[in-house]
Design a protein around this motif. Sequence first.
Motif, PDB file in Angstrom:
ATOM      1  N   MET A  46       0.921  -1.185  -0.019  1.00 41.96           N
ATOM      2  CA  MET A  46       0.163  -0.128  -0.149  1.00 41.96           C
ATOM      3  C   MET A  46       0.617   1.326   0.092  1.00 41.96           C
ATOM      4  O   MET A  46       0.637   2.450  -0.611  1.00 41.96           O
ATOM      5  N   GLU A  47       1.871   1.247   0.669  1.00 43.45           N
ATOM      6  CA  GLU A  47       2.840   2.267   1.054  1.00 43.45           C
ATOM      7  C   GLU A  47       3.666   2.468  -0.425  1.00 43.45           C
ATOM      8  O   GLU A  47       3.822   3.775  -0.911  1.00 43.45           O
ATOM      9  N   THR A  48       3.814   1.682  -1.288  1.00 44.05           N
ATOM     10  CA  THR A  48       4.588   1.689  -2.538  1.00 44.05           C
ATOM     11  C   THR A  48       3.358   2.168  -3.645  1.00 44.05           C
ATOM     12  O   THR A  48       3.743   3.267  -4.310  1.00 44.05           O
ATOM     13  N   THR A  49       2.361   1.820  -3.452  1.00 45.43           N
ATOM     14  CA  THR A  49       1.127   2.513  -4.213  1.00 45.43           C
ATOM     15  C   THR A  49       1.056   3.906  -3.954  1.00 45.43           C
ATOM     16  O   THR A  49       1.055   4.853  -4.821  1.00 45.43           O
ATOM     17  N   LYS A  50       1.088   4.454  -2.728  1.00 44.13           N
ATOM     18  CA  LYS A  50       0.938   5.740  -2.122  1.00 44.13           C
ATOM     19  C   LYS A  50       2.261   6.589  -2.651  1.00 44.13           C
ATOM     20  O   LYS A  50       2.137   7.583  -3.374  1.00 44.13           O
ATOM     21  N   ASN A  51       3.518   5.869  -2.700  1.00 42.43           N
ATOM     22  CA  ASN A  51       4.642   6.423  -3.060  1.00 42.43           C
ATOM     23  C   ASN A  51       4.402   6.804  -4.623  1.00 42.43           C
ATOM     24  O   ASN A  51       4.911   7.762  -5.186  1.00 42.43           O
ATOM     25  N   ARG A  52       3.920   5.853  -5.313  1.00 40.89           N
ATOM     26  CA  ARG A  52       3.840   5.881  -6.877  1.00 40.89           C
ATOM     27  C   ARG A  52       3.031   7.179  -7.166  1.00 40.89           C
ATOM     28  O   ARG A  52       2.943   7.712  -8.125  1.00 40.89           O
ATOM     29  N   ILE A  53       1.716   7.054  -6.282  1.00 36.56           N
ATOM     30  CA  ILE A  53       0.742   8.124  -6.718  1.00 36.56           C
ATOM     31  C   ILE A  53       1.384   9.446  -6.502  1.00 36.56           C
ATOM     32  O   ILE A  53       1.085  10.367  -7.194  1.00 36.56           O
ATOM     33  N   ILE A  54       2.171   9.503  -5.381  1.00 39.09           N
ATOM     34  CA  ILE A  54       2.677  10.824  -4.994  1.00 39.09           C
ATOM     35  C   ILE A  54       3.826  11.206  -6.042  1.00 39.09           C
ATOM     36  O   ILE A  54       3.737  12.500  -6.297  1.00 39.09           O
ATOM     37  N   LEU A  55       4.453  10.292  -6.420  1.00 42.67           N
ATOM     38  CA  LEU A  55       5.546  10.612  -7.578  1.00 42.67           C
ATOM     39  C   LEU A  55       4.783  10.853  -8.749  1.00 42.67           C
ATOM     40  O   LEU A  55       5.316  11.905  -9.588  1.00 42.67           O
ATOM     41  N   ILE A  56       3.651  10.263  -9.012  1.00 46.60           N
ATOM     42  CA  ILE A  56       3.120  10.567 -10.230  1.00 46.60           C
ATOM     43  C   ILE A  56       2.496  12.093 -10.352  1.00 46.60           C
ATOM     44  O   ILE A  56       2.557  12.791 -11.160  1.00 46.60           O
ATOM     45  N   LEU A  57       1.945  12.374  -9.089  1.00 49.45           N
ATOM     46  CA  LEU A  57       1.284  13.629  -8.805  1.00 49.45           C
ATOM     47  C   LEU A  57       2.410  14.671  -8.842  1.00 49.45           C
ATOM     48  O   LEU A  57       2.201  15.822  -9.310  1.00 49.45           O
ATOM     49  N   LEU A  58       3.687  14.353  -8.225  1.00 51.39           N
ATOM     50  CA  LEU A  58       4.759  15.208  -8.382  1.00 51.39           C
ATOM     51  C   LEU A  58       5.196  15.410  -9.656  1.00 51.39           C
ATOM     52  O   LEU A  58       5.390  16.774 -10.136  1.00 51.39           O
ATOM     53  N   ILE A  59       5.323  14.384 -10.568  1.00 53.73           N
ATOM     54  CA  ILE A  59       5.787  14.675 -11.889  1.00 53.73           C
ATOM     55  C   ILE A  59       4.781  15.470 -12.814  1.00 53.73           C
ATOM     56  O   ILE A  59       5.042  16.212 -13.327  1.00 53.73           O
ATOM     57  N   PHE A  60       3.546  15.163 -12.251  1.00 52.15           N
ATOM     58  CA  PHE A  60       2.380  16.122 -12.993  1.00 52.15           C
ATOM     59  C   PHE A  60       2.553  17.448 -12.654  1.00 52.15           C
ATOM     60  O   PHE A  60       2.417  18.416 -13.639  1.00 52.15           O
ATOM     61  N   SER A  61       2.573  17.696 -11.292  1.00 56.37           N
ATOM     62  CA  SER A  61       2.641  18.901 -11.000  1.00 56.37           C
ATOM     63  C   SER A  61       3.892  19.717 -11.426  1.00 56.37           C
ATOM     64  O   SER A  61       3.849  21.054 -11.694  1.00 56.37           O
TER      65      SER A  61
END
Length: 117
Positions: free
Chosen positions: A1-16
């Motif tokens: 779950m934490e990896t999924t959160k980290n991936r989502i955060i990473l994707i949102l960071l790249i998108f931002s």
Amino acid sequence: METTKNRIILILLIFSVTLLIFNINSCNAVKSRAKNLDQEQALRMNLEERIMSLDVEVSKLKEILNKTNQDFDATKKLLADQQLLNDNLKEQLQKTKDVKEALEDNLTNSGKVSKKR
């Protein structure tokens, strides 16, 4: 779950970051266009000022041309009057010469007549 959160955060960071870069590029483009627009407006104002000054100069030159044409017409009229006067004087001179020759002939003829008597 934490990896999924980290991936989502990473994707949102790249998108931002991507949106931030697009936003910065967009701001730079707007600045550039605004600068170009200001330059174009300044150029137009300069050209309008030059056109207005040229209009004033053209008006002055038209006035000078009109005055010169009037002076030229007056000079032509004066020249025509002088030519007419010269022609009249030539006619009078010719008439005077004719009268002089006639008088000289009369004098010569009357001198011959009186010598014959």
